[in-house]
Structure formats: C-alpha cells, structure tokens
Design an enzyme around this catalytic site. Sequence first.
Site, PDB file in Angstrom:
ATOM      1  N   ASP A  77       0.774  -1.164  -0.027  1.00  0.00           N
ATOM      2  CA  ASP A  77      -0.137  -0.030  -0.081  1.00  0.00           C
ATOM      3  C   ASP A  77       0.693   1.336  -0.068  1.00  0.00           C
ATOM      4  OD1 ASP A  77      -1.961  -2.207   1.194  1.00  0.00           O
ATOM      5  OD2 ASP A  77      -3.156  -0.513   0.228  1.00  0.00           O
TER       6      ASP A  77
HETATM    7  O1  MRU Z   1      -7.771  -3.166   2.766  1.00  0.00           O
HETATM    8  P1  MRU Z   1      -7.297  -3.636   1.289  1.00  0.00           P
HETATM    9  O2  MRU Z   1      -7.939  -4.729   0.823  1.00  0.00           O
HETATM   10  O3  MRU Z   1      -7.453  -2.430   0.178  1.00  0.00           O
HETATM   11  O4  MRU Z   1      -5.803  -3.988   1.245  1.00  0.00           O
HETATM   12  C1  MRU Z   1      -5.265  -4.287   0.037  1.00  0.00           C
HETATM   13  C2  MRU Z   1      -3.594  -4.766   0.256  1.00  0.00           C
HETATM   14  O5  MRU Z   1      -3.260  -4.533   1.096  1.00  0.00           O
HETATM   15  C3  MRU Z   1      -2.964  -5.141  -1.272  1.00  0.00           C
HETATM   16  O6  MRU Z   1      -1.953  -5.924  -0.673  1.00  0.00           O
HETATM   17  C4  MRU Z   1      -2.273  -3.688  -1.608  1.00  0.00           C
HETATM   18  O7  MRU Z   1      -3.219  -2.749  -1.628  1.00  0.00           O
HETATM   19  C5  MRU Z   1      -1.607  -3.910  -2.886  1.00  0.00           C
HETATM   20  S1  MRU Z   1      -2.984  -4.376  -4.106  1.00  0.00           S
HETATM   21  C6  MRU Z   1      -2.155  -4.639  -5.587  1.00  0.00           C
END
Ligand code: MRU
Length: 369
Positions: A244
């Site tokens: 993220d």
């Molecule tokens: O809470 P989320 O489902 O948005 O979290 C997503 C993640 O942690 C993913 O690993 C990250 O955003 C990368 S997606 C290519």
Amino acid sequence: MVLEAIRYTPGNLEILDQLRLPHESVYIKVRTSEDAYHAIRTMTVRGAPAIAIVAALALAVELTYTETNIESVASARDFILEKLRYLVTSRPTAVNLSDAARKLEKLASETEGSGKAVVDAYINAAEKMLVDDVSDNTSIGENGVAWAEKNFGTEKFSILTICNTGSLATAGYGTALGIIRSVHAKHLLEHAYALETRPYNQGSRLTAYELVHDNIPATLITDSMASVLLKTHPEIRMIVVGADRVARNGDTANKIGTYQLSIVARYHGVKFVVAAPTTSIDMLTASGEDIVIEERKPEELVTMRGPVVDFDGQVNKNEVRTVHIAAPGIGVWNPAFDVAPANLIDAIITEKGVAEKDSNGEFHLAKFF
Ligand code: MRU
C-alpha cells in the site's frame, strides 16, 4: 469471463461490488466523486492501485457531465482540486491514491487555455492511469519471473501470498498475484498458498476466487498456519506480497499480517518479496514509522457476512446474513495494515525493475524516478 474490477468507457464507470464476491458478480455505476468516496471507504472497491484509478476516473465521469463551475481555467482547476482533496481522505494508507491526486492536481494547475482544456487534460490523464496500470502489472510479472529464475533456477517452486493483489485490486492482472500468474504461465509454479487474510477475508473471498478462476493449483490456509506451512513445505521458496506504501528506505505497509510473514520467512530461509508498481513507492516518506495506518471499525472483526448454507450443504445466494462471531462487549483493535521492515525484505519488484539491498543493507529506490 475476464476478471475486471473496473469497467470504463468515456462517461461511464462501473465497479465490481467486492462486498458481494465471491458469491455474486454485480457491477455498480460510479457517477461522481461522492460515489467513489463511498465505494472506497466501504471497500466495495479496494486494493491500492484500484482505489486510485476509481477515484481518478469517477472525477473524469463527473467532469464529463458537469456544465457549471468549470467554464474558466481557474474555476475548472478549483473544482478538480477540491474534489481530489476530498477523494484522498477516503482511505489514508495506500499512497497510490494521493500520488494519483498529486499528479492530476499538477496537470490541472499547469494546463492553460480554457476550462474545457483543463477538463480534457484531466480526463485524458485519468484514462491513461487505467491503461498504464495493466501494462505495469504485466511488467511486474515478467520481472518477478526473471528474479525467481535467477534465485531458484528452473525447478518448480511454491509461493505463499496474503490479501488480494490480483485483477480485483488493480486495473487488471495484479502485482503479487500477477507474479504468481506469470510464474504459473512459465510452468514454474508448483503450488500457490493463499492466506485467508482476516478480518476482511480478501484471501478467502477474492484471491481464492481469482486462483480458481485461472485454474492455478492453490490451497487456502488461515493466517495462523503460515509458520507451520513453511516448516513442513520446503518447496515454498518465496512469499510475495503487495504494497500500500513503500517508504523511501524500503519499509513496506501492506495488509495486516504482512509483518509477521516477513519474520517467519527469514526464520525459515524463505525469500520475502514485495511486488509493487512505482506508484506505490513514496519517496516523500522516509520510513515505515511515518506511514499512517488505517484503523477500521470493530464490526469487521466481530461479524461475518455471507450467504446461508442450506441443510444439504448448498450455498443459498438468495439469503445473505451477517452473523456475530465474538463475545458481545469485547474490546476490539482493527488496524488494516502493518509494516514489513526493509531489513526483512529481499527484493522489491516493480514495473521498472527490481530493487535489492546493497552491501550496507540499503535499498536505492530513487533509481526508479
Ligand atoms: O484493505 P485492502 O483490501 O485495500 O488492502 C489491500 C492490500 O493490502 C494489498 O496488498 C495492496 O493494496 C496491494 S494491491 C495490488
């Protein structure tokens, strides 16, 4: 059927409702920035690249149908800036959203001529983000395979992953799950293991859905099984996770549970790899200490939602229920992300190449910019 989280044609944006997967595939229209804000906040769409692209395209659609407040260069810029600043407050941890907003703000501020020129430049740039994300992801997949061949040779190996980083989390193909797809396409994948990814179950609901969809040999495990899985399955050579936000020093914020995976990978001598487009790298943030971690509401941890299973074991899609699974009254802590420290990360695989640490244990991510 092609797995698409985002469907866009000029003036029309639809997202796959990820709250209803894997049992129902329903697309919903996103017409305004307010619609996008709500969809991102409720995790109807999620995944760092996907939320950035949906936010950018939602405003593009809104601008297509807006007539007032965008007549002059100044009013069009003000309108765009105000909406983007609102959209970035939907979720704080993923940098892709603020990175996209910053680039679009800069473009709007530099475009001259007329309000229409500013709007057209904005729409073209937002549309390009959608296209670029898919090609970046296929490059990440190729770079991931090359890195794996360099490290593991041509023998088949297994991979463990967390959360959902595939077509559903991006404009298509995916990052960490994209690498799994590419390794499989090269006939190098023995088996993929997906963590359930509590509390929101992106692994069991979404990654499992993608793995089944693509006929990739795969097994689902709970988050607490990761250590014993590595101990008993030496053919797992690599844990690959998404991001993220990657800080300047390589510390990586990703779905809660990523930090513990980085620790158990080191203990078991398994490579721990981050797969991320360069839009996830935040050169303005020095280290993981400076990353804001989103905390989500307790209900996500103490409840579960899904279709009822009939007495004969059949899933009844027509009856969806939310059930409470904890002792009423218990306090809850629900951070959505954690940070894997750079010293436990072996490689950061981007569309522009792979970063590995130098002899002093430092990543040099500036080379990508
Ligand atoms: O809470 P989320 O489902 O948005 O979290 C997503 C993640 O942690 C993913 O690993 C990250 O955003 C990368 S997606 C290519």
